[in-house]
Write an enzyme that holds these catalytic residues in place. Structure first.
Site, PDB file in Angstrom:
ATOM      1  N   GLU A 123      13.324  32.579  44.387  1.00 33.23           N
ATOM      2  CA  GLU A 123      14.284  33.512  44.969  1.00 33.23           C
ATOM      3  C   GLU A 123      13.545  34.721  45.528  1.00 33.23           C
ATOM      4  O   GLU A 123      12.735  35.336  44.832  1.00 33.23           O
ATOM      5  CB  GLU A 123      15.290  33.950  43.902  1.00 33.23           C
ATOM      6  CG  GLU A 123      16.160  35.128  44.267  1.00 33.23           C
ATOM      7  CD  GLU A 123      16.985  34.918  45.520  1.00 33.23           C
ATOM      8  OE1 GLU A 123      16.955  35.814  46.389  1.00 33.23           O
ATOM      9  OE2 GLU A 123      17.642  33.867  45.637  1.00 33.23           O
TER      10      GLU A 123
ATOM     11  N   ILE B  49      29.045  39.331  48.837  1.00 28.25           N
ATOM     12  CA  ILE B  49      30.440  38.974  49.013  1.00 28.25           C
ATOM     13  C   ILE B  49      30.655  37.541  48.529  1.00 28.25           C
ATOM     14  O   ILE B  49      29.732  36.734  48.498  1.00 28.25           O
ATOM     15  CB  ILE B  49      30.860  39.142  50.495  1.00 28.25           C
ATOM     16  CG1 ILE B  49      32.372  39.236  50.625  1.00 28.25           C
ATOM     17  CG2 ILE B  49      30.291  38.019  51.334  1.00 28.25           C
ATOM     18  CD1 ILE B  49      32.960  40.454  49.973  1.00 28.25           C
TER      19      ILE B  49
ATOM     20  N   SER C 211      35.606  35.486  44.539  1.00 24.72           N
ATOM     21  CA  SER C 211      36.773  34.777  44.017  1.00 24.72           C
ATOM     22  C   SER C 211      36.463  33.294  43.825  1.00 24.72           C
ATOM     23  O   SER C 211      35.850  32.655  44.684  1.00 24.72           O
ATOM     24  CB  SER C 211      37.950  34.938  44.982  1.00 24.72           C
ATOM     25  OG  SER C 211      39.126  34.418  44.434  1.00 24.72           O
TER      26      SER C 211
ATOM     27  N   LYS D  43      41.394  35.122  36.808  1.00 22.18           N
ATOM     28  CA  LYS D  43      42.113  34.838  38.052  1.00 22.18           C
ATOM     29  C   LYS D  43      43.074  33.683  37.806  1.00 22.18           C
ATOM     30  O   LYS D  43      42.674  32.650  37.274  1.00 22.18           O
ATOM     31  CB  LYS D  43      41.156  34.466  39.183  1.00 22.18           C
ATOM     32  CG  LYS D  43      41.903  34.040  40.452  1.00 22.18           C
ATOM     33  CD  LYS D  43      40.972  33.538  41.515  1.00 22.18           C
ATOM     34  CE  LYS D  43      41.768  32.963  42.688  1.00 22.18           C
ATOM     35  NZ  LYS D  43      40.889  32.408  43.731  1.00 22.18           N
TER      36      LYS D  43
ATOM     37  N   CYS E 152      44.921  47.701  26.649  1.00 25.10           N
ATOM     38  CA  CYS E 152      44.038  48.118  27.746  1.00 25.10           C
ATOM     39  C   CYS E 152      44.562  47.727  29.125  1.00 25.10           C
ATOM     40  O   CYS E 152      43.943  48.067  30.136  1.00 25.10           O
ATOM     41  CB  CYS E 152      42.635  47.568  27.537  1.00 25.10           C
ATOM     42  SG  CYS E 152      42.490  45.773  27.779  1.00 25.10           S
TER      43      CYS E 152
ATOM     44  N   CYS F   9      42.762  39.964  23.298  1.00 20.25           N
ATOM     45  CA  CYS F   9      42.241  40.404  24.596  1.00 20.25           C
ATOM     46  C   CYS F   9      40.721  40.289  24.595  1.00 20.25           C
ATOM     47  O   CYS F   9      40.059  40.820  23.691  1.00 20.25           O
ATOM     48  CB  CYS F   9      42.671  41.847  24.846  1.00 20.25           C
ATOM     49  SG  CYS F   9      41.958  42.557  26.352  1.00 20.25           S
TER      50      CYS F   9
END
Length: 603
Positions: free
Chosen positions: A68, A77, A80, A106, A587, A598
């Site tokens: 790398e 970016i 998701s 998600k 929270c 949680c």
């Protein structure tokens, strides 16, 4: 000074302040360096790491090295993910619940279509099928780097890679720059994987990027923090729910992705935190027995916060006003602000709820990426494969970069194993067969279908009447038996599912609708074409309902019943969905319904 196991990397850096980030990361490699590894991967992004991890899982004896160019993982970016990625991590790495100590939850996708005046909003959504993550890319790539190292893959940061592909019928030779061992400038591998992303280190040797037919897209984005007391729920249904938000308008769409950010945590501290979680998972400690995020943050001095990635991905066949310079100081700021001001709903949302984080990642506040859609003309050959963005990219809509890209990682790894398992006298023939098959999959199947999907979606944004029918129609085309589609691990079917566009029914319907709606001479659509497209979509939904009569869509869609009829007074999913988000009363962070506590605060 004694170095304890819990804070090994933090104390190592304190003891040896001369260690650079790449030195610290590379010190975690467990295997000896070889100038003749079995496999070399160019690029330690998520897909390159997942390729190597999957290949190591199915062929533990292989010597795999990843190189790398960046000195350490950096934010980028593409935050998701969908269930295809979370199912891969569950099967190839560890169960989901461990990851929720590091990443946000998600559950599905929410779409809000803004009318041409920017005032009226129509919403559509899907969720409750399976859960995934909103990724801080720096943390995610650090985690997968350290997991790869833990299972015996060497990952070298701060090393640039190039290729010599002039020797036909041979695997490209790997050229190294800045390798930490003096005198090492090249290595010879049996298989090479180009995971170098948009730089296309190997695929660029075989031709320039190919642009696909029709309009392309440009993206403009920045990072924000929610204001105290900012509320969007009164204007937009379920805005606070942990789904990726899509604000759609005739020129394109915008994303709103809320992340747990570890940006301000030092690398050594993060490495100690990640090592702690990996050690616990490897030792069989259940996820619920690991301290929650807030305690982990204190244990390892790793501050975290919630931020939101916001950006527009817009068609490049529209014009901008002559006074664009009035919207800001540079192209990214000007065009970002133009669309915000252009649509009053966006302007009100941004000004009331979100506060800009100037130069949050480095020296740049606004980011730009132009002409995003392309494919590489050659993506496989004698002893090599290209995965992810090195092979091509279409659009961030429904996040295909990671979520369709994971299919290229798995397929290329499976083919690499097939080649390496052959006796020498057969390996060349198998190599040619695999290269041809992979070329067809990526170049002729995956990228064109994703491009057709984007054209289908973007055309639905041009009119509310199209949006209300074409969006639920897409769900029926993307999923067959909705209750059995999702399993715990990534399967061969996922490779060809391609986030819903792998089915021929989708190609047939979307092709017919695009024949009606394209080419367009602007963003508006006349009423006759709208009704023609709506009729085709409704016919397709009726056909899919008859073919899969057991699908109870009302459990996964908020505005439709189980037979995909729009119900104006319906605003919640019916009981019985596979999973859903539950908000912590302490929270206010979201967790999934099967968690007893949680993962962030422990309540």
């Amino acid at each position: 000074m004694t170095i304890d196991d819990l804070h090994y990397f933090t104390q190592l850096r304190a003891t040896h302040p001369e260690l650079t980030d790449s030195m610290l990361l590379n010190s975690n490699n467990l295997s000896r360096f070889s100038t003749e590894p079995d496999v070399v991967v160019a690029g330690a992004g998520i897909l390159g790491l997942c390729y190597a991890i999957h290949l190591k899982n199915i062929s533990p004896h292989l010597n795999i090295a990843i190189y790398e160019k960046n000195r350490a993982p950096v934010q980028k970016i593409g935050e998701s993910t969908l269930s295809s990625f979370s199912r891969f991590t569950t099967g190839a790495v560890m169960p989901q619940d461990y990851f929720f100590r590091l990443f946000g939850l998600k559950d599905g996708l929410q779409f809000y279509c803004i009318d041409r005046e920017g005032v009226e909003v129509t919403s559509e959504d899907i969720g409750g099928l399976d859960l995934s993550f909103q990724l801080d890319r720096r943390m995610s790539e650090l985690f997968f780097t350290m997991w790869a190292q833990r299972i015996g893959i060497n990952v070298y940061h701060g090393v640039e890679v190039d290729f010599d592909s002039t020797h036909h019928f041979n695997t490209p030779q790997v050229k190294l720059k800045n390798f930490p061992k003096p005198g090492v400038t090249d290595v010879d591998a049996k298989i090479v994987c180009d995971a170098s992303g948009f730089s296309r280190k190997l695929t660029s040797k075989f031709g320039n990027r190919e642009l696909l037919d029709g309009w392309n897209c440009d993206a403009y984005w920045a990072y924000f923090k929610e204001k105290e007391g900012g509320k969007a729920e009164t204007r937009l249904d379920h805005w606070d729910y942990p789904a990726t938000k899509h604000m759609c308008f005739p020129e394109g769409w915008g994303w709103f992705i809320k992340l747990i950010s570890w940006h301000h945590a030092p690398l050594a501290n993060l490495m100690d935190l990640v090592a702690y979680i990996i050690n616990k998972a490897k030792s069989g400690v259940p996820a619920h027995a690991i301290p929650p995020t807030k305690i982990l943050s204190e244990m390892f001095s790793c501050p975290f916060e919630s931020i939101t990635s916001i950006g527009w991905a817009v068609r490049n066949d529209h014009g901008f006003p002559d006074n664009l310079e009035e919207y800001g100081g540079g192209e990214g700021e000007r065009k970002f602000n133009y669309f915000k001001v252009r649509y009053p709903t966006l302007n009100k949302l941004m000004n009331g709820v979100y506060e800009l984080l100037p130069k949050y990642y480095g020296n740049q506040t606004y980011f730009v990426r132009k002409s995003m859609t392309y494919r590489s003309p050659v993506v496989a050959g004698e002893g090599w494969f290209a995965i992810g963005n090195s092979a091509g990219f279409t659009n961030p809509l429904i996040s295909p970069g990671i979520n369709a890209g994971i299919g290229t990682s798995v397929l290329a790894a499976n083919m690499s194993k097939e080649i390496l398992d052959q006796p020498p006298e057969h390996s060349h023939a198998v190599m040619k067969k695999c290269a041809a098959s992979y070329q067809t999959y990526s170049h002729e199947f995956m990228i064109p279908r994703l491009h057709q999907m984007n054209r289908y979606w973007y055309n639905s944004f041009r009119d509310h009447r199209l949006f209300e029918v074409m969006v639920p129609c897409f769900w029926t085309l993307g999923v067959d038996d909705v209750d059995s589609q999702y399993v715990n691990e990534f399967t061969e079917e996922d490779v060809y599912w391609v986030i819903g566009v792998g089915h021929d029914d989708f190609v047939d319907l979307s092709g017919k609708i695009l024949d009606i709606l394209e080419p367009s001479d602007g963003m508006t659509v006349n009423g006759e074409k709208v009704e023609q497209a709506r009729a085709l979509a409704k016919q397709c939904m009726d056909y899919r309902k008859e073919r899969f009569p057991g699908n109870e869509w009302g459990k996964y869609l908020r505005r439709h019943d189980c037979k995909l009829q729009l119900v104006p007074e319906k605003h919640e999913r019916m009981p019985g969905g596979r999973c859903f988000g539950v908000r912590c009363i302490s929270c206010k962070v979201w967790r999934h319904n099967n968690m007893n506590a949680c993962p962030v605060c422990g309540a």
